[in-house]
Design a protein around this motif. Structure first.
Motif, PDB file in Angstrom:
ATOM      1  N   LEU A  54       0.838  -1.202   0.000  1.00 52.27           N
ATOM      2  CA  LEU A  54       0.000   0.000   0.000  1.00 52.27           C
ATOM      3  C   LEU A  54       0.872   1.250   0.000  1.00 52.27           C
ATOM      4  CD1 LEU A  54      -2.769   1.336   0.046  1.00 52.27           C
ATOM      5  CD2 LEU A  54      -2.742   1.133   2.548  1.00 52.27           C
ATOM      6  N   ALA A  55       1.910   1.248   0.818  1.00 51.84           N
ATOM      7  CA  ALA A  55       2.825   2.398   0.847  1.00 51.84           C
ATOM      8  C   ALA A  55       3.454   2.621  -0.525  1.00 51.84           C
ATOM      9  CB  ALA A  55       3.906   2.173   1.906  1.00 51.84           C
ATOM     10  N   ASP A  56       3.905   1.554  -1.165  1.00 47.88           N
ATOM     11  CA  ASP A  56       4.506   1.677  -2.496  1.00 47.88           C
ATOM     12  C   ASP A  56       3.511   2.255  -3.496  1.00 47.88           C
ATOM     13  OD1 ASP A  56       6.878   0.626  -1.552  1.00 47.88           O
ATOM     14  OD2 ASP A  56       6.521  -1.385  -2.369  1.00 47.88           O
ATOM     15  N   CYS A  57       2.284   1.764  -3.441  1.00 45.45           N
ATOM     16  CA  CYS A  57       1.273   2.240  -4.391  1.00 45.45           C
ATOM     17  C   CYS A  57       0.894   3.695  -4.134  1.00 45.45           C
ATOM     18  CB  CYS A  57       0.049   1.351  -4.348  1.00 45.45           C
ATOM     19  SG  CYS A  57       0.325  -0.272  -5.096  1.00 45.45           S
ATOM     20  N   LEU A  58       0.765   4.076  -2.869  1.00 47.70           N
ATOM     21  CA  LEU A  58       0.410   5.465  -2.566  1.00 47.70           C
ATOM     22  C   LEU A  58       1.507   6.420  -3.026  1.00 47.70           C
ATOM     23  CD1 LEU A  58      -1.175   5.162   0.987  1.00 47.70           C
ATOM     24  CD2 LEU A  58      -2.351   5.684  -1.159  1.00 47.70           C
ATOM     25  N   THR A  59       2.763   6.044  -2.820  1.00 53.59           N
ATOM     26  CA  THR A  59       3.845   6.939  -3.238  1.00 53.59           C
ATOM     27  C   THR A  59       4.001   6.961  -4.752  1.00 53.59           C
ATOM     28  OG1 THR A  59       5.522   5.206  -2.923  1.00 53.59           O
ATOM     29  CG2 THR A  59       5.124   6.699  -1.085  1.00 53.59           C
ATOM     30  N   GLY A  60       3.410   5.987  -5.417  1.00 52.60           N
ATOM     31  CA  GLY A  60       3.497   5.933  -6.866  1.00 52.60           C
ATOM     32  C   GLY A  60       2.237   6.377  -7.578  1.00 52.60           C
ATOM     33  N   LEU A  74       1.329  14.795  -3.266  1.00 51.28           N
ATOM     34  CA  LEU A  74       0.252  13.973  -2.716  1.00 51.28           C
ATOM     35  C   LEU A  74      -0.100  14.502  -1.340  1.00 51.28           C
ATOM     36  CD1 LEU A  74      -1.604  11.439  -2.695  1.00 51.28           C
ATOM     37  CD2 LEU A  74       0.308  10.222  -1.614  1.00 51.28           C
ATOM     38  N   GLU A  75      -1.399  14.725  -1.118  1.00 58.02           N
ATOM     39  CA  GLU A  75      -1.911  15.084   0.188  1.00 58.02           C
ATOM     40  C   GLU A  75      -3.050  14.129   0.502  1.00 58.02           C
ATOM     41  OE1 GLU A  75      -0.518  17.267   2.193  1.00 58.02           O
ATOM     42  OE2 GLU A  75       0.875  18.055   0.697  1.00 58.02           O
ATOM     43  N   ILE A  76      -3.165  13.748   1.745  1.00 55.28           N
ATOM     44  CA  ILE A  76      -4.232  12.852   2.183  1.00 55.28           C
ATOM     45  C   ILE A  76      -4.933  13.499   3.369  1.00 55.28           C
ATOM     46  CG2 ILE A  76      -4.824  10.564   3.088  1.00 55.28           C
ATOM     47  CD1 ILE A  76      -2.271   9.507   1.728  1.00 55.28           C
ATOM     48  N   VAL A  77      -6.252  13.576   3.287  1.00 54.78           N
ATOM     49  CA  VAL A  77      -7.027  14.138   4.395  1.00 54.78           C
ATOM     50  C   VAL A  77      -8.075  13.121   4.840  1.00 54.78           C
ATOM     51  CG1 VAL A  77      -6.657  16.541   3.713  1.00 54.78           C
ATOM     52  CG2 VAL A  77      -8.670  15.323   2.884  1.00 54.78           C
ATOM     53  N   TYR A  91       6.863  11.413   1.850  1.00 52.51           N
ATOM     54  CA  TYR A  91       7.660  11.002   0.693  1.00 52.51           C
ATOM     55  C   TYR A  91       7.343  11.902  -0.512  1.00 52.51           C
ATOM     56  CZ  TYR A  91       9.526   7.866  -2.924  1.00 52.51           C
ATOM     57  OH  TYR A  91      10.223   7.341  -3.986  1.00 52.51           O
ATOM     58  N   ALA A  92       6.057  12.137  -0.744  1.00 48.35           N
ATOM     59  CA  ALA A  92       5.650  12.976  -1.868  1.00 48.35           C
ATOM     60  C   ALA A  92       6.143  14.408  -1.699  1.00 48.35           C
ATOM     61  CB  ALA A  92       4.131  12.952  -2.014  1.00 48.35           C
ATOM     62  N   ARG A  93       6.104  14.912  -0.484  1.00 44.98           N
ATOM     63  CA  ARG A  93       6.581  16.285  -0.238  1.00 44.98           C
ATOM     64  C   ARG A  93       8.079  16.392  -0.487  1.00 44.98           C
ATOM     65  NH1 ARG A  93       3.102  17.857   5.187  1.00 44.98           N
ATOM     66  NH2 ARG A  93       1.120  18.106   4.085  1.00 44.98           N
ATOM     67  N   GLU A  94       8.835  15.388  -0.069  1.00 44.47           N
ATOM     68  CA  GLU A  94      10.290  15.396  -0.295  1.00 44.47           C
ATOM     69  C   GLU A  94      10.625  15.418  -1.777  1.00 44.47           C
ATOM     70  OE1 GLU A  94      11.883  11.942   1.647  1.00 44.47           O
ATOM     71  OE2 GLU A  94      11.396  12.694   3.649  1.00 44.47           O
TER      72      GLU A  94
END
Length: 120
Positions: free
Chosen positions: A55-61, A110-113, A102-105
């Motif tokens: 899930l982490a890999d997919c969200l960052t991608g 990507l932002e998640i609320v 990761y996305a900010r770096e």
């Protein structure tokens, strides 16, 4: 007029050049259901292994469409899952937080609320 109270916010986000994604977790009570909901709602690739690392890999991608400055993922209906599986929910929040960091770096936007309340 829409019956979705989030729609004016999502319209403003889109007007600012961000794409939007929705993840409605209503009815989700365990990790397997969470992973299935993520796979469907976010259109994750077939290789998605339905575990936290995948899930982490997919969200960052998560890609963005041409012209988008980034993506906003709105997670709604999460309260039932948080109550039914509090330890798993803590891990899910950590995965979300790490994906945003990761996305900010990398400047991928990507932002998640977490939406409070319920959606129609």
């Amino acid at each position: 007029m829409t019956s979705d109270p989030l729609e004016p916010v999502l319209e403003a986000v889109r007007a600012a050049g961000l794409g939007t994604l929705s993840l409605d977790l209503s009815g989700v009570r365990d990790k397997a259901a969470l992973m299935d909901r993520c796979a469907r709602a976010l259109e994750l690739p077939e290789w998605f292994g339905r575990n936290w690392d995948a899930l982490a890999d997919c969200l960052t991608g998560l890609g963005r469409a041409p012209g988008e400055r980034g993506r906003l993922l709105v997670v709604s209906g999460w309260q039932e899952y948080a109550e039914a599986a509090p330890q798993e929910w803590i891990v899910a929040q950590e995965v979300f937080t790490d994906a945003v960091a990761y996305a900010r770096e990398r400047g991928t936007g990507l932002e998640i609320v977490l939406a409070l309340g319920t959606r129609p």
